[in-house]
Scaffold this motif. Sequence first.
Motif, mmCIF file in Angstrom:
data_model
loop_
_atom_site.group_PDB
_atom_site.id
_atom_site.type_symbol
_atom_site.label_atom_id
_atom_site.label_comp_id
_atom_site.label_asym_id
_atom_site.label_seq_id
_atom_site.Cartn_x
_atom_site.Cartn_y
_atom_site.Cartn_z
ATOM 1 N N ARG A 259 1.216 -4.701 6.260
ATOM 2 C CA ARG A 259 0.573 -3.694 5.417
ATOM 3 C C ARG A 259 1.262 -2.362 5.644
ATOM 4 O O ARG A 259 1.278 -1.832 6.749
ATOM 5 C CB ARG A 259 -0.910 -3.557 5.718
ATOM 6 C CG ARG A 259 -1.515 -2.427 4.881
ATOM 7 C CD ARG A 259 -2.995 -2.331 4.938
ATOM 8 N NE ARG A 259 -3.436 -1.295 3.994
ATOM 9 C CZ ARG A 259 -4.614 -1.260 3.430
ATOM 10 N NH1 ARG A 259 -5.501 -2.206 3.685
ATOM 11 N NH2 ARG A 259 -4.936 -0.295 2.598
ATOM 12 N N THR A 260 1.841 -1.818 4.589
ATOM 13 C CA THR A 260 2.536 -0.538 4.690
ATOM 14 C C THR A 260 1.543 0.622 4.705
ATOM 15 O O THR A 260 0.345 0.444 4.503
ATOM 16 C CB THR A 260 3.509 -0.362 3.520
ATOM 17 O OG1 THR A 260 2.816 -0.616 2.290
ATOM 18 C CG2 THR A 260 4.674 -1.329 3.628
ATOM 19 N N ASP B 33 0.824 -1.203 0.000
ATOM 20 C CA ASP B 33 0.000 0.000 0.000
ATOM 21 C C ASP B 33 0.863 1.260 0.000
ATOM 22 O O ASP B 33 1.864 1.328 0.719
ATOM 23 C CB ASP B 33 -0.906 -0.007 1.242
ATOM 24 C CG ASP B 33 -1.974 1.067 1.194
ATOM 25 O OD1 ASP B 33 -2.277 1.558 0.087
ATOM 26 O OD2 ASP B 33 -2.507 1.411 2.265
ATOM 27 N N THR C 244 -4.512 -0.219 9.154
ATOM 28 C CA THR C 244 -4.624 -1.432 9.969
ATOM 29 C C THR C 244 -5.710 -2.377 9.473
ATOM 30 O O THR C 244 -6.094 -3.294 10.178
ATOM 31 C CB THR C 244 -4.903 -1.061 11.437
ATOM 32 O OG1 THR C 244 -6.067 -0.223 11.490
ATOM 33 C CG2 THR C 244 -3.734 -0.331 12.048
ATOM 34 N N TYR D 45 1.193 -6.427 11.097
ATOM 35 C CA TYR D 45 2.165 -5.343 11.302
ATOM 36 C C TYR D 45 1.883 -4.243 10.295
ATOM 37 O O TYR D 45 1.761 -4.510 9.096
ATOM 38 C CB TYR D 45 3.584 -5.892 11.128
ATOM 39 C CG TYR D 45 4.687 -4.870 11.234
ATOM 40 C CD1 TYR D 45 4.768 -4.001 12.325
ATOM 41 C CD2 TYR D 45 5.667 -4.780 10.254
ATOM 42 C CE1 TYR D 45 5.794 -3.065 12.417
ATOM 43 C CE2 TYR D 45 6.702 -3.856 10.338
ATOM 44 C CZ TYR D 45 6.748 -3.002 11.422
ATOM 45 O OH TYR D 45 7.761 -2.080 11.507
ATOM 46 N N SER D 46 1.774 -3.000 10.788
ATOM 47 C CA SER D 46 1.410 -1.868 9.931
ATOM 48 C C SER D 46 2.395 -0.714 10.102
ATOM 49 O O SER D 46 2.105 0.273 10.791
ATOM 50 C CB SER D 46 -0.005 -1.390 10.255
ATOM 51 O OG SER D 46 -0.942 -2.419 10.108
ATOM 52 N N THR E 248 4.350 2.733 9.258
ATOM 53 C CA THR E 248 3.861 3.951 8.611
ATOM 54 C C THR E 248 4.526 4.195 7.264
ATOM 55 O O THR E 248 4.041 5.003 6.476
ATOM 56 C CB THR E 248 4.099 5.174 9.526
ATOM 57 O OG1 THR E 248 5.500 5.245 9.843
ATOM 58 C CG2 THR E 248 3.285 5.064 10.798
#
Length: 339
Positions: free
Chosen positions: A283-284, A91, A288, A304-305, A307
């Motif tokens: 997920r970048t 993303d 979330t 794991y997200s 920033t």
Amino acid sequence: MSEEETGGNCPRPTPLSFLKNIAATGSLFCDYESKVDLAAWSSISSRVDMEGVNGKRVGHLFENISSFVRQCIFSILNVGPVPSHIAFIMDGNRRYSKKQNLLDGDGHRDGFSALINMLKYCYELGVKYITVYAFSIDNFKRRPEEVASLMTLMQEKIDELTKEESIINRLGIRIYFQGNLKLLSDRVKSAAEKAMVKTSGNSRAVLSICVAYTSTDEIAHAVQESCEEMWDDIRKQEANNAEGNFIGLEENGKDENEHRIGVTDVDRHMYMSVCPDPDIIIRTSGATRLSNFLLWQSAHCLLYSPTALWPEIGLRHLIWVILDFQRNYSYLKEKKKQS
């Protein structure tokens, strides 16, 4: 020991604190005047003037240093459990392009470079399965010219992946394209099918690329396939019945449950049945939500997200999530046993 020998105010590092420092700062050293940004290392060699002999030597030097440092880091991480399957929601390519004032499509090109780096890191760490969410069915709702541009770029990158000298073939990675491939343009679908055939002999690792994919479509497809399979079995039974009627299940020695569709039947017909369930989903861009990705398979995985936008993801993000996975490994393992 003098202050110079211990690095000034920097405490003597333990292996764990060393890795945490890298994951948090991207730095090899706690002395900020001499720290080296690991995230920048991968791009330094590409900025060196590769036309000159000196440029080539410097580029190879940085590449060798980077490889050696990663080997040291991964040897420490391998003391603990290492995930077998990591999935990525890539993303932030468009936002990265706007942030860097790039031309349309350049953000996705930088995102492809980030994917290649992450593939290399995961392979070196010992991760067997890597899955990426490349194009959702919902993405077809974007402007037609943007979709057409992305399809062209996708075909270009698929062809690039399957070249003889590509990282895919050098590392022995097999490619699967997962999703409703009928929705793709003929050229992209053909390129995807050729890529799967060309890499079918590779067995060291597996890269699943989810295109024209949503989890709800995958589940609906799996249920439909399961129903069709069950009806085929019932028809075969009826054809073998001399009277053409379905004889009682008990008379046929069949348990009533044998003609019910279960979770294992649906699971077997999933697009992603070629891989175990993911241990980690990354997920970048800080979001979330899963955005309809691997909903069936993600019940017991770590989320794991970071920033960072997808083209900005680097080694330090991978180190951080591996440390988090190792810290929660016992809990996740117990939850899987209970399910």
